[in-house]
Design an enzyme around this catalytic site. Structure first.
Site, PDB file in Angstrom:
ATOM      1  N   ASN A  79      -0.610  -4.971  15.157  1.00 27.18           N
ATOM      2  CA  ASN A  79      -0.409  -3.828  14.661  1.00 27.18           C
ATOM      3  C   ASN A  79      -0.369  -2.584  15.577  1.00 27.18           C
ATOM      4  OD1 ASN A  79       0.142  -4.830  12.259  1.00 27.18           O
ATOM      5  ND2 ASN A  79      -1.892  -4.656  11.636  1.00 27.18           N
ATOM      6  N   VAL A 111       0.986  -1.190  -0.076  1.00 29.93           N
ATOM      7  CA  VAL A 111      -0.036  -0.135   0.091  1.00 29.93           C
ATOM      8  C   VAL A 111       0.762   1.333   0.049  1.00 29.93           C
ATOM      9  CG1 VAL A 111      -1.841   1.421   1.151  1.00 29.93           C
ATOM     10  CG2 VAL A 111      -1.913  -1.086   1.179  1.00 29.93           C
ATOM     11  N   VAL A 144      -3.804   4.076   7.667  1.00 30.57           N
ATOM     12  CA  VAL A 144      -4.401   2.722   6.726  1.00 30.57           C
ATOM     13  C   VAL A 144      -4.572   1.600   7.427  1.00 30.57           C
ATOM     14  CG1 VAL A 144      -3.975   1.961   4.388  1.00 30.57           C
ATOM     15  CG2 VAL A 144      -3.756   4.248   4.946  1.00 30.57           C
ATOM     16  N   THR A 145      -3.209   1.305   8.204  1.00 34.17           N
ATOM     17  CA  THR A 145      -3.132   0.004   8.957  1.00 34.17           C
ATOM     18  C   THR A 145      -4.385  -0.463   9.619  1.00 34.17           C
ATOM     19  OG1 THR A 145      -0.896   0.663   9.402  1.00 34.17           O
ATOM     20  CG2 THR A 145      -1.859  -1.273  10.534  1.00 34.17           C
ATOM     21  N   HIS A 196     -14.837  -0.166   9.093  1.00 33.56           N
ATOM     22  CA  HIS A 196     -14.347  -0.906   7.984  1.00 33.56           C
ATOM     23  C   HIS A 196     -14.644  -2.338   8.206  1.00 33.56           C
ATOM     24  CE1 HIS A 196     -11.878  -1.516   4.612  1.00 33.56           C
ATOM     25  NE2 HIS A 196     -10.702  -2.035   5.154  1.00 33.56           N
ATOM     26  N   ARG A 255     -15.497  -0.076  -4.010  1.00 29.65           N
ATOM     27  CA  ARG A 255     -15.714  -1.242  -4.483  1.00 29.65           C
ATOM     28  C   ARG A 255     -17.204  -1.466  -4.661  1.00 29.65           C
ATOM     29  NH1 ARG A 255     -11.800  -3.927   0.507  1.00 29.65           N
ATOM     30  NH2 ARG A 255     -10.007  -4.181  -1.118  1.00 29.65           N
TER      31      ARG A 255
END
Ligand code: TXD
Length: 310
Positions: A97, A15, A120-121, A177, A153
């Site tokens: 993470n 990414v 973003v992680t 998300h 998407r």
């Protein structure tokens, strides 16, 4: 002040490298790529710089293993961390993470006190909450990328189903998300016409299901990692909206302080993105069914965040 904005991208993996590529191709600023792997960010930065004469960009690219090179950034994109492998959920990544992102945020926040952090992680909503806490930055300067990807998407699948240009399709998604994301078909349109007028409920449900599963579908195909072209494109749309002060309305993970009945939590909602970061959370009226789905999604995010004991 530097002539061009300074964009740091931490994590020069799939990414991160694509974010750097799209950012310089649009000449959004000079890019610093940072990673823990020695030589890798330097190699990718040099390679991308050598595409400049062909793709015609003058942005400078620097690869580094040291946070000192990130000092004075206008924007810091955090992609550092582990990505999903087949069979893993985003939540499986939580503790590992959190450790990585916590460390990254300490380093970048100390050197770029006025930057805007774009997370973003994964698991995204929990990571952005963690980054906000660790940085001590005001909530409008910490924001997460997920909704643009989820809606891109959904837009792709709607366009394919109706055989129309993706440019005609807009889509609206709310919530965390992943599996509990909340698409809003009545606000998703083709040339302004709600898709509820164009597709049956069953057809819409099938597209929604494929969208919610969109990340896992790609993980299943790639086997060695997760999606990166569309995630990077979505991230760069945020970087552009911020650096060019576009005041664009985009679905992002933003801090809620009572909006949508949620307090003290980062969740995906439409926001106005500009030079000051999240300049406004846009609140729309939801039906009872949509509100219930949103609350369920926010509760799932809160449950994950609580595991981090921030
Ligand atoms: O919608 C979304 N928000 C997402 C999130 C869409 C796609 C990917 N999403 C998540 O982004 C994914 O689940 C991962 O958590 C991250 C990064 O995904 P990517 O596909 O880029 O993973 P890679 O290719 O493994 O790259 C991660 C890099 C890798 O080069 C590591 O060496 C580096 O992160 N890394 C670090 N860099 C700096 N500092 C530290 N501590 C560090 N640890 C690992």
């Amino acid at each position: 002040m530097a002539a061009r904005p300074k964009i740091t991208v931490v994590g020069a993996g799939n990414v991160g490298a694509s974010v750097a590529q799209y950012a310089v191709e649009r000449e959004l600023g000079d890019v610093v790529l940072v990673d823990v792997i020695e030589g890798m960010p330097q190699g990718k930065a040099l390679d991308l710089a050598q595409a400049g004469p062909v793709h015609r960009y003058d942005s400078t690219l620097t690869g580094s293993n040291s946070y000192d090179d990130t000092a004075g950034s206008d924007i810091v994109v955090v992609t550092a961390g582990l990505a999903r492998k087949p069979g893993m959920t985003r939540d499986d990544l939580l503790f590992k993470n959190a450790e990585i992102v916590g460390g990254v945020v300490d380093q970048v926040a100390a050197r770029s006190k006025n930057a805007i952090l774009v997370l973003v992680t994964n698991p995204l909503d929990a990571m952005v909450q963690l980054a906000w806490k660790r940085s001590g930055f005001p909530p409008e300067r910490v924001v997460g990328m997920a909704g643009i990807l989820d809606s891109a998407r959904f837009r792709t699948f709607i366009a394919r189903e109706l055989d129309v240009s993706v440019e005609n399709v807009t889509a609206f998604v709310l919530g965390g998300h992943g599996d509990t994301m909340v698409p809003l078909p009545r606000y998703s349109t083709v040339a302004g016409i709600p898709i509820t007028e164009l597709l049956s409920r069953e057809a819409i449900d099938a597209l929604v299901k494929r969208t919610a599963n969109g990340g896992a579908e790609i993980v299943g195909l790639l086997k060695t990692g997760s999606a990166y072209y569309a995630p990077a494109a979505a991230t760069v749309e945020m970087v552009e909206a911020i650096l060019r002060d576009k005041k664009k309305i985009l679905p992002c993970a933003a801090y809620l302080d009572g909006q949508y009945g949620v307090t003290g939590l980062y969740v995906g909602v439409p926001v106005k993105l500009g030079r000051r970061g999240v300049e406004q959370v846009i609140e729309i009226t939801l039906t009872a069914e949509e509100q219930a789905a949103f609350q369920k999604s926010a509760a799932a995010v809160r449950e994950l965040v609580e595991k981090l004991k921030l």
